[in-house]
Design an enzyme around this catalytic site. Structure first.
Site, PDB file in Angstrom:
ATOM      1  N   PRO A  87       0.822  -1.218   0.000  1.00  0.00           N
ATOM      2  CG  PRO A  87      -0.905  -1.594   1.521  1.00  0.00           C
ATOM      3  CD  PRO A  87       0.401  -2.165   1.048  1.00  0.00           C
ATOM      4  CB  CYS A  88       1.315   3.731  -2.536  1.00  0.00           C
ATOM      5  SG  CYS A  88      -0.289   4.220  -3.235  1.00  0.00           S
ATOM      6  CD  GLN A  89      -3.387   3.643   0.677  1.00  0.00           C
ATOM      7  OE1 GLN A  89      -2.387   2.943   0.833  1.00  0.00           O
ATOM      8  NE2 GLN A  89      -4.524   3.181   0.199  1.00  0.00           N
TER       9      GLN A  89
END
Length: 504
Positions: A87-89
């Site tokens: 996940p890149c958030q």
């Protein structure tokens, strides 16, 4: 094996390139359901139902996942290629701002550095755990460009060093989706590792298309170049490679939005609103949609309609849009390429003119009616704080990046056709991301948009997978892009392709 698999962007690319899916790990229930709906039937395990199941990668191990899927044998003999995008958030600049905002709302002491302490920052370590357990021949990791500078730390370089100690030759680079035919200027970091026992170098695919990237993209590319310069250009001591296409390469121009939407029927939002045929409530992405022509009318629509294993017949699904009764009339008046500050200024002036006209004509009967009218012509966001909140697509260029927040609103991608006066549909978003028309999405409209925005463009994943095939010893196979993306070729029947199967 696909980790943080989402609905299956990377999986689709690798399956199309002749790889066999062993297993996938995804925590979001709707994304996992979509992944299973598209790939369970062609996967290796015997328990097909388990491919629809959501798995928590922080709790599951390769052994437990394989056992659930009905895959027997030593864990380290099942997987040739491990892929995934943690996940890149917490890495993305947009995500960092949201994390800070939420931390301030909760009155947390470390709100200023919320993006540094977010639990998802270290999920790449779970990726490394799966590498150690499965011992793949090669691996692929994807993330946002900001992973190269996360609070002053280059996480991609950290991951590369850990993989090097595990016996892998590693390189990472920035690739723009528009350079590979995708009608979207999506920029992402891709890291490839090849086990040193193969005695093969890491190779990235060469761009097949050229586009001039919008302002703002050069910053991350400049950061990447500094990483190379810091090692004085010594390629043996730098894990980062940057090689951009140029106009001199004489490549085809990038796929445009207009080409991407070819054959999809118009949706005239203002007419639907006037007739009461669109209303608030759940929109179903499985709703069928018929094409406007029996045969594809652009190279991109040919690829979308005839993608191997996912060919659509005479109809597709998911051509559904948001109910935005206040704003359809504003979309109708916008010009292509306008962003929120331009729209805000236009609406402010339009409201002033309309109020003057109503007073002059005597239409303004009472204060309540006037206040309701003003509300209908007032945009709620500060243009200084939300410059990218709205954007109307340009038909003659690729789209800008599709984001996961499409699941909450889609004002960032307003259809270029003023007569349709609406934001893009689920199927249009899927086409901009290079998901073929035969690919199904589970859940309502909002989860479907989110799945698309979170995904790796399948065509980019496919191009990388085709480049990785010879590295791990696979035979050549036909390239679907040569068959289906050639503008001057005749429409071809969908084929499954040939060539030796690989295990992914």
């Amino acid at each position: 094996m696909d980790l943080f698999a989402g609905c299956g962007g990377i999986t689709l690319g690798f399956v199309t390139a002749g790889f066999e899916l062993v297993a996938s790990v995804e925590s979001d229930p709707w994304a996992a359901e979509s992944h299973g709906a598209n790939f369970a039937a062609v996967s290796r395990g015997t328990n097909r139902e388990a491919y629809h199941k959501a798995y928590d990668i922080t709790r599951e191990t390769p052994a437990s996942v394989f056992r659930d899927l009905g895959i027997s044998g030593p864990v380290d003999e099942q997987v040739d290629v491990l892929v995934g995008g943690p996940p890149c958030q917490a890495f993305a600049r947009v995500g960092r701002a949201k994390l800070r905002h939420e931390a301030y709302r909760r009155d947390e002491d470390d709100a200023d550095i919320a993006f540094l302490v977010d639990g998802r920052v270290n999920l790449w370590q779970r990726y490394l755990h799966y590498v150690r357990e499965t011992k793949p021949l090669a691996l692929l990791m994807e993330n946002v460009p900001d992973i190269l500078n996360h609070g002053g730390r280059n996480v991609a370089e950290t991951v590369s060093e850990h993989l090097r100690r595990e016996g892998y030759r590693v390189r990472y680079t920035l690739l723009n989706a528009s350079w590979f035919g995708v009608p979207q200027t999506r920029e992402r970091m891709f890291l490839i590792g090849v086990h040193e026992d193969l005695d093969e170098d890491v190779v990235f695919p060469s761009p097949t298309h050229f586009s001039v990237l919008p302002i703002g993209y050069e910053g991350t590319r400049a950061t990447a170049r500094k990483l190379i310069n810091a090692t004085h250009g010594d390629i043996e001591h730098s894990h980062c490679l940057i090689s951009d296409p140029s106009e001199k390469d004489d490549l085809p121009k990038a796929t445009t939005v207009e080409n991407a939407f070819a054959d999809l029927p118009p949706i005239h939002a203002l007419d639907l609103l006037k007739s009461g045929k669109i209303a608030r409530g759940r929109k179903d992405p499985s709703e069928p949609m018929r094409y406007t022509s029996a045969m594809p009318t652009s190279a991109w629509s040919r690829l979308m309609r005839e993608w191997p294993l996912f060919a659509a017949s005479d109809y597709s699904t998911g051509h559904v849009i948001r109910y935005l009764p206040r704003d359809y009339k504003i979309f109708h008046l916008m010009e292509e390429g306008w962003q929120y500050p331009e729209v805000w200024r236009f609406v402010e002036e339009k409201r002033r003119q309309l109020i003057e006209q109503r007073w002059a004509s005597g239409e303004a009967k009472d204060d309540d009616e006037m206040q309701a009218f003003i509300k209908e012509w007032t945009l709620p966001y500060d243009p200084g704080k939300f410059p990218n909140k709205w954007w109307k697509l340009r038909r003659d260029k690729p789209s800008r990046t599709l984001m996961a927040h499409l699941g909450k609103d889609s004002y960032s991608h307003i259809h270029y056709d003023s007569e349709q006066a609406r934001t893009i549909s689920v199927r249009e978003a899927a086409r901009l991301q290079s998901f073929p028309d035969g690919f199904v999405l589970r859940g309502s409209m909002n989860p479907a948009f989110k799945q698309i925005g979170n995904a790796v463009p399948p065509l980019v994943a496919y191009t990388i997978a085709m480049t990785m095939r010879p590295i791990i010893g696979c035979r050549p196979m036909p390239d679907i892009c040569r068959e289906l993306l050639a503008e001057d070729s005749q429409s071809l029947p969908a084929t499954e392709g040939s060539g030796e199967k690989c295990v992914s």
